[in-house]
Scaffold this active site. Structure first.
Site, mmCIF file in Angstrom:
data_model
loop_
_atom_site.group_PDB
_atom_site.id
_atom_site.type_symbol
_atom_site.label_atom_id
_atom_site.label_comp_id
_atom_site.label_asym_id
_atom_site.label_seq_id
_atom_site.Cartn_x
_atom_site.Cartn_y
_atom_site.Cartn_z
ATOM 1 N N ARG A 170 0.820 -1.239 -0.270
ATOM 2 C CA ARG A 170 0.089 0.105 0.098
ATOM 3 C C ARG A 170 0.779 1.327 -0.019
ATOM 4 N NH1 ARG A 170 -2.286 -3.757 -1.080
ATOM 5 N NH2 ARG A 170 -3.964 -4.771 -0.263
ATOM 6 N N SER A 220 -11.468 -0.466 2.737
ATOM 7 C CA SER A 220 -10.763 -1.088 3.786
ATOM 8 C C SER A 220 -10.166 0.403 4.488
ATOM 9 C CB SER A 220 -9.786 -2.113 3.318
ATOM 10 O OG SER A 220 -9.276 -2.630 4.481
ATOM 11 N N GLU A 291 -5.197 3.020 5.997
ATOM 12 C CA GLU A 291 -5.133 3.013 4.466
ATOM 13 C C GLU A 291 -5.914 4.118 3.714
ATOM 14 O OE1 GLU A 291 -6.556 -0.521 1.065
ATOM 15 O OE2 GLU A 291 -5.647 -1.329 3.193
#
Length: 301
Positions: A170, A220, A291
């Site tokens: 990420r 998410s 995130e």
């Protein structure tokens, strides 16, 4: 007429004034921005960035699917890349403009019988946003298929090779250096259309079964802190599925998501994120990192 509006309009972009960004984010939260700028092509984006770089603060938005924005008015310009959506396929090489929805790209790859990106089918958002955060799911990551990225950097367009992109979990170089993604060059393998479609349908079925796609969310919320730690399961084990602050709720379907169940505010979501973090830290000794991208007080967090 407002001078900055006129100047932005002359760049070839469309411009909306006092636009509420809750209409442009998947979680349906976000205050007003004085200027929402919609480039119609890469040249108009380049022109607008050149104008704004003369000391006018701005932020880039893709499709607003991994983004949480404050409720108060924002004191900067927002450039939204959703109209930059051309896809060029030459053999196994594909060049995609940054605003292209991932779902559309997956469908075009299937028609061209190019395999590899099936895991991304159903991930909301644009290819630019996916490259920015090296989005991934089910063991796959966007960065695996990227050969090079064209960027706007210091007023000029240039291509960065894969070894300059610093892809990680990420993460990418774009989170640390000020550049704007304009196009992405990718390479895929030849495959059979019926098998590609079967895998895409399977991934989509899993998403529909396990994720709250039917409710507004920013995707998410937390990164996985390590490979063997599953955030959703940890939150569920604390009995927090369905836990609610104001209009923000830990999803009853997947505890790794926070959903807007009606009239959630930025503050509701932030408080719920902080509450979940503290509970996970207290039970497991793990610090959760978000995130989701957060815009607050002129900062991109």
């Amino acid at each position: 007429m407002d001078k900055l509006f006129a100047d932005l309009y002359k760049t070839g972009c469309d411009v909306r004034m006092f636009e509420r960004l809750s209409c442009h984010t998947s979680i349906k939260i976000g205050g007003r921005v004085r200027y929402l700028v919609l480039p119609n092509d890469i040249v108009s984006l380049e022109n607008a960035v050149e104008l704004l770089s003369r000391n006018i603060p701005f932020q880039i938005m893709g499709l607003g699917t991994n983004l949480l924005i404050q409720d108060e008015d924002l004191e900067f310009v927002v450039l939204k890349t959703e109209r930059l959506s051309q896809i060029k396929i030459e053999g196994e090489r594909v060049v995609v403009e940054s605003g292209t929805p991932l779902k559309r790209l997956c469908l075009m790859l299937m028609e061209a019988e190019l395999e590899g990106l099936e895991f991304a089918y159903g991930i909301p958002g644009s290819i630019g946003g996916a490259v920015y955060m090296n989005a991934g799911a089910y063991g796959g990551e966007i960065g695996e298929f990227v050969e090079a990225v064209e960027v706007l950097k210091e007023g000029k367009r240039c291509w960065l090779s894969k070894n300059e992109l610093s892809f990680g979990y990420r993460d990418s170089v774009f989170k640390r250096e000020k550049m704007i993604i304009t196009r992405v060059a990718m390479r895929f393998r030849r495959g059979r259309k019926e098998l590609i479609k079967k895998r895409m349908d399977d991934f989509l079925k899993r998403r529909l079964e396990k994720q709250p796609i039917d409710l507004p969310s920013a995707g998410s919320v937390f990164k996985r802190p390590r490979s063997d730690f599953y955030v959703g399961r940890a939150i569920e084990s604390l009995g927090l599925k369905g836990y609610r602050i104001g209009g923000a709720q830990v999803s009853k379907k997947h505890a790794g998501f926070i959903v807007n169940v009606g009239s959630a505010t930025f503050k509701d979501v932030i408080q719920l994120i902080d509450f979940v973090r503290k509970r996970v830290k207290g039970k497991y000794g793990v610090d959760l990192e978000t995130e989701v991208e957060i815009w607050w007080n002129g900062e991109r967090l």
